[in-house]
Design a protein around this motif. Structure first.
Motif, PDB file in Angstrom:
ATOM      1  N   LEU A 138      30.452  52.960   2.299  1.00  0.00           N
ATOM      2  CA  LEU A 138      30.736  52.087   3.424  1.00  0.00           C
ATOM      3  C   LEU A 138      29.477  51.506   4.045  1.00  0.00           C
ATOM      4  O   LEU A 138      29.548  50.760   5.010  1.00  0.00           O
ATOM      5  N   LEU A 143      33.766  45.520   3.879  1.00  0.00           N
ATOM      6  CA  LEU A 143      35.203  45.476   3.607  1.00  0.00           C
ATOM      7  C   LEU A 143      35.504  44.531   2.462  1.00  0.00           C
ATOM      8  O   LEU A 143      36.288  44.838   1.573  1.00  0.00           O
ATOM      9  N   ILE A 153      34.977  46.144  -0.846  1.00  0.00           N
ATOM     10  CA  ILE A 153      36.036  47.095  -1.207  1.00  0.00           C
ATOM     11  C   ILE A 153      37.287  46.352  -1.646  1.00  0.00           C
ATOM     12  O   ILE A 153      37.933  46.711  -2.641  1.00  0.00           O
ATOM     13  N   LEU A 204      40.603  53.213  -6.760  1.00  0.00           N
ATOM     14  CA  LEU A 204      39.712  53.838  -5.783  1.00  0.00           C
ATOM     15  C   LEU A 204      39.528  55.331  -6.063  1.00  0.00           C
ATOM     16  O   LEU A 204      38.596  55.949  -5.554  1.00  0.00           O
ATOM     17  N   TRP A 257      43.790  30.716  14.122  1.00  0.00           N
ATOM     18  CA  TRP A 257      44.676  31.540  13.323  1.00  0.00           C
ATOM     19  C   TRP A 257      44.079  31.905  11.968  1.00  0.00           C
ATOM     20  O   TRP A 257      44.662  32.677  11.226  1.00  0.00           O
ATOM     21  N   THR A 304      41.500  33.702  11.092  1.00  0.00           N
ATOM     22  CA  THR A 304      41.160  35.111  10.915  1.00  0.00           C
ATOM     23  C   THR A 304      42.401  35.914  10.537  1.00  0.00           C
ATOM     24  O   THR A 304      42.366  36.753   9.630  1.00  0.00           O
ATOM     25  N   LEU A 305      43.515  35.647  11.224  1.00  0.00           N
ATOM     26  CA  LEU A 305      44.739  36.408  10.966  1.00  0.00           C
ATOM     27  C   LEU A 305      45.247  36.150   9.551  1.00  0.00           C
ATOM     28  O   LEU A 305      45.578  37.081   8.809  1.00  0.00           O
ATOM     29  N   ALA A 359      43.120  37.931   7.117  1.00  0.00           N
ATOM     30  CA  ALA A 359      43.319  39.374   7.140  1.00  0.00           C
ATOM     31  C   ALA A 359      44.657  39.756   6.499  1.00  0.00           C
ATOM     32  O   ALA A 359      44.734  40.744   5.758  1.00  0.00           O
ATOM     33  N   VAL A 360      45.705  38.971   6.773  1.00  0.00           N
ATOM     34  CA  VAL A 360      47.012  39.284   6.197  1.00  0.00           C
ATOM     35  C   VAL A 360      46.957  39.171   4.676  1.00  0.00           C
ATOM     36  O   VAL A 360      47.496  40.005   3.948  1.00  0.00           O
ATOM     37  N   VAL A 379      45.202  42.269   3.341  1.00  0.00           N
ATOM     38  CA  VAL A 379      46.051  43.458   3.331  1.00  0.00           C
ATOM     39  C   VAL A 379      47.104  43.348   2.237  1.00  0.00           C
ATOM     40  O   VAL A 379      47.385  44.320   1.525  1.00  0.00           O
ATOM     41  N   LEU A 404      45.503  44.071  -0.981  1.00  0.00           N
ATOM     42  CA  LEU A 404      45.261  45.498  -1.118  1.00  0.00           C
ATOM     43  C   LEU A 404      46.546  46.218  -1.491  1.00  0.00           C
ATOM     44  O   LEU A 404      46.529  47.211  -2.212  1.00  0.00           O
ATOM     45  N   ALA A 405      47.672  45.700  -0.952  1.00  0.00           N
ATOM     46  CA  ALA A 405      48.941  46.350  -1.228  1.00  0.00           C
ATOM     47  C   ALA A 405      49.426  46.057  -2.629  1.00  0.00           C
ATOM     48  O   ALA A 405      50.220  46.813  -3.176  1.00  0.00           O
ATOM     49  N   GLY A 439      49.422  48.769  -5.418  1.00  0.00           N
ATOM     50  CA  GLY A 439      50.289  49.847  -4.978  1.00  0.00           C
ATOM     51  C   GLY A 439      51.754  49.461  -5.017  1.00  0.00           C
ATOM     52  O   GLY A 439      52.611  50.250  -5.423  1.00  0.00           O
ATOM     53  N   LEU A 440      52.033  48.225  -4.593  1.00  0.00           N
ATOM     54  CA  LEU A 440      53.415  47.756  -4.594  1.00  0.00           C
ATOM     55  C   LEU A 440      53.973  47.708  -6.015  1.00  0.00           C
ATOM     56  O   LEU A 440      55.122  48.068  -6.264  1.00  0.00           O
ATOM     57  N   LEU A 467      54.815  51.038  -6.983  1.00  0.00           N
ATOM     58  CA  LEU A 467      55.998  51.482  -6.258  1.00  0.00           C
ATOM     59  C   LEU A 467      57.257  50.958  -6.924  1.00  0.00           C
ATOM     60  O   LEU A 467      58.219  51.692  -7.156  1.00  0.00           O
ATOM     61  N   VAL A 470      53.073  52.621  -0.018  1.00  0.00           N
ATOM     62  CA  VAL A 470      52.344  51.821  -0.994  1.00  0.00           C
ATOM     63  C   VAL A 470      51.122  52.566  -1.514  1.00  0.00           C
ATOM     64  O   VAL A 470      50.418  52.103  -2.396  1.00  0.00           O
ATOM     65  N   ILE A 476      48.254  53.095  -0.295  1.00  0.00           N
ATOM     66  CA  ILE A 476      46.929  52.536  -0.043  1.00  0.00           C
ATOM     67  C   ILE A 476      46.108  53.608   0.666  1.00  0.00           C
ATOM     68  O   ILE A 476      46.584  54.218   1.613  1.00  0.00           O
ATOM     69  N   LEU A 490      41.220  49.803   7.690  1.00  0.00           N
ATOM     70  CA  LEU A 490      40.141  48.821   7.776  1.00  0.00           C
ATOM     71  C   LEU A 490      40.723  47.412   7.675  1.00  0.00           C
ATOM     72  O   LEU A 490      40.344  46.501   8.409  1.00  0.00           O
ATOM     73  N   VAL A 511      43.542  42.354  10.775  1.00  0.00           N
ATOM     74  CA  VAL A 511      44.803  41.751  11.184  1.00  0.00           C
ATOM     75  C   VAL A 511      44.914  41.750  12.699  1.00  0.00           C
ATOM     76  O   VAL A 511      45.267  40.739  13.317  1.00  0.00           O
ATOM     77  N   GLY A 535      42.722  39.275  14.139  1.00  0.00           N
ATOM     78  CA  GLY A 535      43.294  37.956  13.906  1.00  0.00           C
ATOM     79  C   GLY A 535      44.397  37.649  14.895  1.00  0.00           C
ATOM     80  O   GLY A 535      44.484  36.540  15.425  1.00  0.00           O
ATOM     81  N   GLY A 593      44.321  34.684  17.526  1.00  0.00           N
ATOM     82  CA  GLY A 593      45.371  33.676  17.446  1.00  0.00           C
ATOM     83  C   GLY A 593      46.117  33.510  18.750  1.00  0.00           C
ATOM     84  O   GLY A 593      46.363  32.400  19.204  1.00  0.00           O
TER      85      GLY A 593
END
Lengths: 325, 315
Positions: free
Chosen positions: A75, A253, A256, A266, A299, A301-302, A305-306, A309, A312-313, A316-317, A320, B117, B119, B126, B131, B134, B138
C-alpha cells in the motif's frame, strides 16, 4: 457429442493459462466506446498523449503485480513514487547536465529500493502483516516526501521532457518503454526469482518446505516493488516536468485496481504483469470516456469510483455466478 | 506481555502508556499536564474512540477485515448533519437518523461486496472511499453551506458535571454498550467465532455472511455517528474532515490488543488505544513538529506498536 467434449476442457485450459483474457476483452470494449466518442483516438498525437499519462501507472502496476503474485500487497507504492519524485526534482534543474541527471536517477532508484527493502524487512523478518505494515510505512514515506519537498515546484532539463514526448519511427517512446517492461518481465520470469515468486504466492508453506528461503524472497519482492515505484516516479517526473509531494497519492489504489482488473488474483500465485498493464489501459480509457461523455464535473469522481468498484467486483461476480450455476 | 507469570491484558498496558505519555507531555511542555488538558484529551479521544468502535468489530471479524472507508463516512455523516440540521435543534434527530442510515448503507454495500462477491475487505473499502467522496462532491457541488445545530455543539463541548463535557459521559456509556454487544449478545459470540475460524463457525451453524454484512454495516453506522459528533466539536465541515481519523482508528484498535488476524480483542482496549493515539498526536502538535515530521512519526510509532502487538503467529 465428440465436439462438445473436446471444446470444454480446451476452454478451461486456455482460460487458466491466459489470465488476462478477460482484461483484454474489457480493454477492447472500452476502446471501442472511446473510439466512438473520440474518433481520432488512434492518431499518433492522441495515442502519444494517452500513453504518456498511462506509462507511470503501468510501471507501478507492474511492481504491484510482483508483490501480489508473491502473496503480499504494497500500500506504500504511491507514496514511494511521491518520495522519489521529490528526490528527483530536488536534484534536477533546467540546466542539469548528463552527469547530474544520472546521479539524480541513481539516487531516486536507490531510495526506492531502500524504501521497498524496509517494507520487506518489516514483512519478512518482523513478520508483520503486509496490509497494515505498508499502510504504516506509507505515512513514513509521504512524510519524508513532504519534508524533502514542502511545496510543489521544480523543473527538469528540456531534453528529458522532449525525450519522453518523442516518437521515434512513429512509435511513442512511452509505448517502447512498455514493450521494454514486458521484455524485462519475461526475463524475470525465466530466472529463479520468477519461479520462486509464483511458488511463494501459490503456497508459502510448501515453498518453505521445498527450500525457498522465504524471508529473503519476501525482502527481495518488496525491494523490487520499491524499485518499480522509483522507475514509475522517473516516468512521472519526465511526464509532468515538476515535483509534487502528494503526486502519488491516488496511484496506490489505481495500481491495485489495475492488478485486479488484469486477472491477477490478490491471494497470489496466479497472473502476470501483462494483465496489470492492460488493466491500466482499461482504467485510463474509461476515464477518457467519462470526460468525453460530458459527465458533469462534480459527478465525475462518483462515476469513476463506481466503475472502479464494479470492475473490482467483476472477477468475483463471475465466480459467484459460476458457483450458483 | 507477562510479568511473573501473570499475563497483563493489553488494554491495561495501553492505559498505563497513556498515563505515562500524559506526564511525559507535562515534562516536555510545561502547562501540558493539567486537568483542563486531560479533559480535552479525553474528549478528543472520545471522537476517535467512537469512530474506532466499528473498526474494532471489523477487525475482530477476521478474514483480513479492515474498514478503510471510515474516513469518508465520517465526513459524510458530518456533512449530512451540517446540511440537514442547518442550525435548527428540531432537525437534529432527523438529520442524525439520515446520517446513520447513510453510513449504514455504505457499510452494507461493503459487507455485501466482501461477503458475497468475495472482494478482499481492503480493496472493497478502499474503493467505497472513492464512491463516498464522489457522492459528497456530487451532492454538494463543492458548496459546503449549512450550519451546526447549537444543541449539538453544547452537548459535545459544554461541561455538564464538574468540568467534564457531556461527550465524555456519553463515551463511557457507549463503551459499556459496546462491551455488552461484544461479550453478552449472540452477535458478539458469533463475531469472535468467525474471527477465529470461519470453517468451524460455519459448521457450528453461524451464518457467516450475515454476520459479516451486519459488522460492516455497523462500522459504517458508527463512523457516521462519529462524524456527527466531530461536527459538534468543530462546527464546520470540510471535504477531508474524516481523513485524519482513519489511520488512528486502525492504530487505536491495534494498540488496544485486538489482533489483526481476528478472533480476539475488546472495545476497552480500543478506548485505551484511542487515548494513547490522541495523546501522541497532541504531544506531536504541542512540540510543534511540522506536518511532515508528524506523519513520519505516526508511521514509525504504528510500526513499533505493530511489532509489539501484531506479530503473525505462523511462518
Amino acid at each position: 457429442m465428440n465436439l462438445e467434449i473436446i471444446r470444454r476442457p480446451f476452454n478451461r485450459y486456455f482460460l487458466r493459462h491466459n489470465p488476462y483474457l478477460f482484461a483484454l476483452f474489457l480493454l477492447l470494449l472500452s476502446l471501442i466506446i472511446n473510439y466512438f466518442l473520440q474518433p481520432n483516438l488512434f492518431e499518433l498525437r492522441v495515442l502519444n498523449g494517452n500513453m504518456r499519462i498511462f506509462l507511470p501507472l503501468m510501471i507501478l502496476a507492474a511492481g504491484q503485480s510482483i508483490v501480489v503474485l508473491g502473496g503480499g500487497i504494497d500500500l506504500s507504492v504511491g507514496t514511494i513514487v511521491s518520495l522519489v519524485n521529490a528526490v528527483l526534482i530536488t536534484n534536477l534543474a533546467r540546466e542539469s547536465g548528463p552527469a547530474e541527471i544520472l546521479w539524480a536517477i541513481a539516487l531516486g532508484l536507490g531510495i526506492g529500493l531502500l524504501a521497498g527493502a524496509f517494507n520487506g524487512l518489516c514483512v519478512a523478518y518482523l513478520r508483520l502483516q503486509p496490509i497494515v505494515t505498508t499502510y504504516a510505512t506509507s505515512f513514513i514515506y509521504s512524510g519524508l516526501a513532504l519534508y524533502i519537498l514542502p511545496r510543489p515546484g521544480g523543473a527538469i532539463p528540456a531534453e528529458l521532457a522532449r525525450l519522453y514526448r518523442s516518437t521515434p519511427a512513429s512509435i511513442p517512446f512511452t509505448l517502447l518503454m512498455v514493450v521494454l517492461l514486458l521484455v524485462i518481465w519475461k526475463v524475470m520470469r525465466a530466472t529463479r526469482f520468477g519461479t520462486f515468486l509464483y511458488a511463494l504466492g501459490g503456497d508459502a508453506e510448501a515453498s518453505f518446505t521445498t527450500g525457498i528461503v522465504v524471508p529473503r524472497m519476501r525482502l527481495l519482492i518488496y525491494a523490487v516493488s520499491g524499485g518499480f515505484a522509483a522507475l514509475s516516479a522517473v516516468a512521472l517526473t519526465l511526464s509532468t516536468s515538476t515535483g509534487d509531494p502528494r503526486i502519488g497519492e491516488s496511484m496506490t489504489l489505481d495500481s491495485i485496481v489495475a492488478v485486479v482488473l488484469g486477472g491477477t488474483r490478490l491471494s497470489g500465485g496466479y497472473g502476470g504483469i501483462a494483465g496489470s498493464i492492460i488493466g491500466v489501459a482499461i482504467l485510463g480509457t474509461i476515464r477518457n470516456i467519462i470526460s468525453f461523455a460530458n459527465v458533469p464535473t462534480w459527478w465525475q469522481t462518483l462515476v469513476d469510483a463506481v466503475i472502479i468498484v464494479s470492475a473490482l467486483a467483476g472477477p468475483g461476480l463471475i465466480k459467484l455466478l459460476r458457483r450458483r450455476a | 506481555m507477562t510479568i511473573r507469570g501473570y499475563k497483563l491484558p493489553a488494554p491495561l498496558i495501553a492505559l498505563t502508556l497513556a498515563v505515562l505519555l500524559f506526564f511525559l507531555g507535562g515534562v516536555l511542555r510545561s502547562g501540558f499536564a493539567n486537568w483542563e488538558q486531560a479533559v480535552n484529551i479525553v474528549r478528543l479521544a472520545a471522537f476517535l474512540g467512537i469512530i474506532a468502535a466499528g473498526q474494532t468489530l471489523v477487525i475482530i471479524s477476521g478474514g483480513e477485515g479492515i474498514d478503510l472507508s471510515v474516513g469518508s463516512v465520517v465526513t459524510l455523516g458530518a456533512l449530512i448533519m451540517f446540511r440537514i440540521g442547518d442550525g435548527s435543534n428540531s432537525m437534529i434527530l432527523p438529520a442524525l437518523g439520515l446520517a446513520l442510515a447513510a453510513g449504514g448503507i455504505i457499510g452494507l454495500i461493503n459487507g455485501l461486496g466482501i461477503a458475497f462477491v468475495r472482494i478482499p475487505p481492503l480493496v472493497m473499502t478502499l474503493g467505497m472511499t472513492g464512491v463516498v467522496q464522489g457522492v459528497i462532491l456530487g451532492f454538494t457541488q463543492g458548496v459546503l453551506d449549512g450550519e451546526t445545530p447549537p444543541l449539538l455543539s453544547t452537548i459535545i463541548t459544554r461541561p455538564i458535571i464538574g468540568r467534564v463535557p457531556g461527550i465524555v459521559f456519553f463515551w463511557l456509556i457507549f463503551g459499556l454498550a459496546m462491551w455488552l454487544l461484544i461479550e453478552r449478545t449472540s452477535y458478539g459470540k458469533k463475531l469472535f467465532a468467525i474471527g477465529t475460524n470461519r470453517v468451524a463457525a460455519t459448521l457450528s451453524g453461524v451464518r457467516v455472511n450475515r454476520e459479516i454484512i451486519i459488522t460492516y454495516a455497523l462500522s459504517g453506522l458508527l463512523a457516521a455517528l462519529g462524524g456527527v459528533i466531530v461536527l459538534g466539536f468543530t462546527d464546520i465541515v470540510f471535504l477531508n474532515l474524516g481523513n485524519r481519523y482513519l489511520f488512528p482508528s486502525i492504530a487505536a484498535v491495534v494498540v488496544g490488543g485486538t489482533v489483526l488476524a481476528g478472533g480476539q480483542g475488546s472495545y476497552w482496549g480500543t478506548m485505551s488505544g484511542a487515548l494513547v493515539l490522541t495523546l501522541l498526536t497532541s504531544l506531536l502538535t504541542a512540540l510543534q513538529f511540522s506536518e511532515a515530521i508528524q506523519q513520519m512519526a505516526l508511521g514509525v510509532i504504528l510500526l513499533l506498536l505493530l511489532s509489539i502487538y501484531g506479530r503473525q503467529r505462523t511462518n
